[in-house]
Design a protein around this motif. Structure first.
Motif, PDB file in Angstrom:
ATOM      1  N   SER A   1      97.515  -2.610  28.374  1.00 33.29           N
ATOM      2  CA  SER A   1      97.065  -4.000  28.395  1.00 33.29           C
ATOM      3  C   SER A   1      97.899  -4.862  27.453  1.00 33.29           C
ATOM      4  N   LEU A   2      98.139  -6.072  27.881  1.00 35.72           N
ATOM      5  CA  LEU A   2      98.841  -7.051  27.057  1.00 35.72           C
ATOM      6  C   LEU A   2      98.055  -7.330  25.780  1.00 35.72           C
ATOM      7  N   LYS A   3      96.730  -7.359  25.884  1.00 33.09           N
ATOM      8  CA  LYS A   3      95.879  -7.615  24.718  1.00 33.09           C
ATOM      9  C   LYS A   3      96.108  -6.575  23.639  1.00 33.09           C
ATOM     10  N   GLU A   4      96.209  -5.294  24.044  1.00 28.53           N
ATOM     11  CA  GLU A   4      96.405  -4.231  23.066  1.00 28.53           C
ATOM     12  C   GLU A   4      97.816  -4.271  22.495  1.00 28.53           C
ATOM     13  N   LEU A   5      98.784  -4.703  23.294  1.00 26.00           N
ATOM     14  CA  LEU A   5     100.160  -4.750  22.830  1.00 26.00           C
ATOM     15  C   LEU A   5     100.368  -5.818  21.767  1.00 26.00           C
ATOM     16  N   VAL A   6      99.888  -7.047  22.009  1.00 29.51           N
ATOM     17  CA  VAL A   6     100.239  -8.177  21.142  1.00 29.51           C
ATOM     18  C   VAL A   6      99.131  -8.570  20.165  1.00 29.51           C
ATOM     19  N   ALA A   7      97.880  -8.159  20.440  1.00 28.05           N
ATOM     20  CA  ALA A   7      96.749  -8.469  19.551  1.00 28.05           C
ATOM     21  C   ALA A   7      96.646  -9.958  19.247  1.00 28.05           C
ATOM     22  N   ASP A   8      96.954 -10.786  20.234  1.00 33.49           N
ATOM     23  CA  ASP A   8      96.938 -12.240  20.048  1.00 33.49           C
ATOM     24  C   ASP A   8      96.391 -12.861  21.334  1.00 33.49           C
TER      25      ASP A   8
ATOM     26  N   GLY B   1      96.015 -15.851  22.337  1.00 36.90           N
ATOM     27  CA  GLY B   1      96.831 -16.934  22.875  1.00 36.90           C
ATOM     28  C   GLY B   1      97.993 -16.427  23.700  1.00 36.90           C
ATOM     29  N   VAL B   2      98.672 -15.389  23.195  1.00 37.34           N
ATOM     30  CA  VAL B   2      99.795 -14.803  23.936  1.00 37.34           C
ATOM     31  C   VAL B   2      99.288 -14.152  25.219  1.00 37.34           C
ATOM     32  N   VAL B   3      98.141 -13.508  25.151  1.00 36.30           N
ATOM     33  CA  VAL B   3      97.566 -12.868  26.349  1.00 36.30           C
ATOM     34  C   VAL B   3      97.327 -13.895  27.436  1.00 36.30           C
ATOM     35  N   GLU B   4      96.701 -15.016  27.084  1.00 31.84           N
ATOM     36  CA  GLU B   4      96.419 -16.043  28.090  1.00 31.84           C
ATOM     37  C   GLU B   4      97.708 -16.669  28.620  1.00 31.84           C
ATOM     38  N   THR B   5      98.659 -16.876  27.734  1.00 31.69           N
ATOM     39  CA  THR B   5      99.929 -17.493  28.143  1.00 31.69           C
ATOM     40  C   THR B   5     100.651 -16.654  29.188  1.00 31.69           C
TER      41      THR B   5
END
Length: 291
Positions: free
Chosen positions: A121-128, A130-134
């Motif tokens: 998951s992008l959420k687990e990768l970046v922990a941000d 805002g970046v996930v939604e973008t």
């Protein structure tokens, strides 16, 4: 059969490769290599580089310097001027580094993959958030740098660096054998998240992922090295404009860069998994050309 081909055949056995590069005290070995690589003793340096050449396809003919004071200096070497021209077309986003395309494609509702059939998951990768939604439905590419490659990475387009965060983690090897065996590997390793926006306004995120051995990332925008010993704060705002091709920093050993782009970017025709790329060559093109 040469010694190098025998070694290659030996280490290409997946079970053995995984055992030798992962089932070891990774953190301790990484700290040792960080210290050892900086020893400025000619005998240590020359022997280390000779062994490195024996075990890999290391080619120093492109290096700016012909002599190095340490193994670390060889790892982070500069190239002769003009060897990595960056595509000047403003509608093109280029590869930021030399490497091998590991995976690329569409991010589907915040999910991408490290190899086929191995999502994370992008959420687990970046922990941000805002970046996930973008980038929830954007596109991504993973570029793996082997130990023998040029380790510096550059701005893939004219852009502004906005924010850098460091996520502490492990130092698993990032080769294809490990990616097949370790789920969500990129989400477990030490990594930085560099938020940017392109000169044309689109958000663009760069995620350098560290790996076993040196596992340090040098970022010029922060004028510091990020690694397991980095103390808080681990989040840094910045407002630095860079031009396409400007050097952003370097890895101190082979690793991976994950790039996150908007969904309206199309991959260049020769971008394929397993393809070798060089810094400066086209990676994405905006679907609508820039005036």
């Amino acid at each position: 059969m040469t010694v190098k081909s025998l070694i290659a055949s030996f280490t290409q056995q997946e079970d053995l490769n995984f055992l030798l590069t992962n089932r070891v005290p990774r953190a301790a070995l990484t700290r040792f290599m960080g210290w050892f690589s900086k020893i400025e003793n000619p005998l240590v340096k020359d022997t280390s580089i000779a062994l490195w050449k024996l075990f890999s396809d290391l080619d120093l003919s492109e290096a700016r310097e012909s002599e190095f004071k340490s193994l670390h200096a060889c790892f982070t070497r500069e190239l002769k001027p003009g060897l990595r021209p960056f595509d000047p077309d403003p509608s093109i986003v280029t590869t930021p580094s030399d490497g091998i395309i590991g995976a690329h494609g569409t991010i589907k509702d915040g999910e991408l993959y490290q190899i086929k059939g191995a999502p994370y998951s992008l959420k687990e990768l970046v922990a941000d958030p805002g970046v996930v939604e973008t980038h929830r439905n954007g596109s991504f590419v993973t570029i793996r740098l082997t130990s023998s490659m040029y380790h510096r990475f550059h701005a893939p387009a004219d852009m502004t660096l906005e924010h850098v965060s460091l996520i502490h983690g492990d130092v698993w090897n990032v080769n294809p054998i490990a990616l097949k065996r370790v789920e969500r590997l990129f989400c477990k390793n030490e990594r930085a998240v560099i938020r940017t926006h392109l000169a044309t306004g689109e958000p663009f995120t760069i995620v350098p992922v560290a790996a076993i051995l040196v596992a340090s990332i040098r970022l010029h925008a922060l004028d510091r090295v990020l690694n397991a010993q980095t103390e808080r704060p681990l989040s840094h705002a910045c407002n630095k404009e860079v031009k396409k091709g400007d050097e952003l920093g370097w890895f101190e050993h082979g690793s991976t860069i994950i790039l996150l782009a908007p969904g309206d970017f199309a991959f260049a025709p020769d971008i394929a998994e397993g393809a070798r790329v060089r810094a400066g060559q086209p990676l994405w093109r905006r679907r609508v050309a820039v005036d």
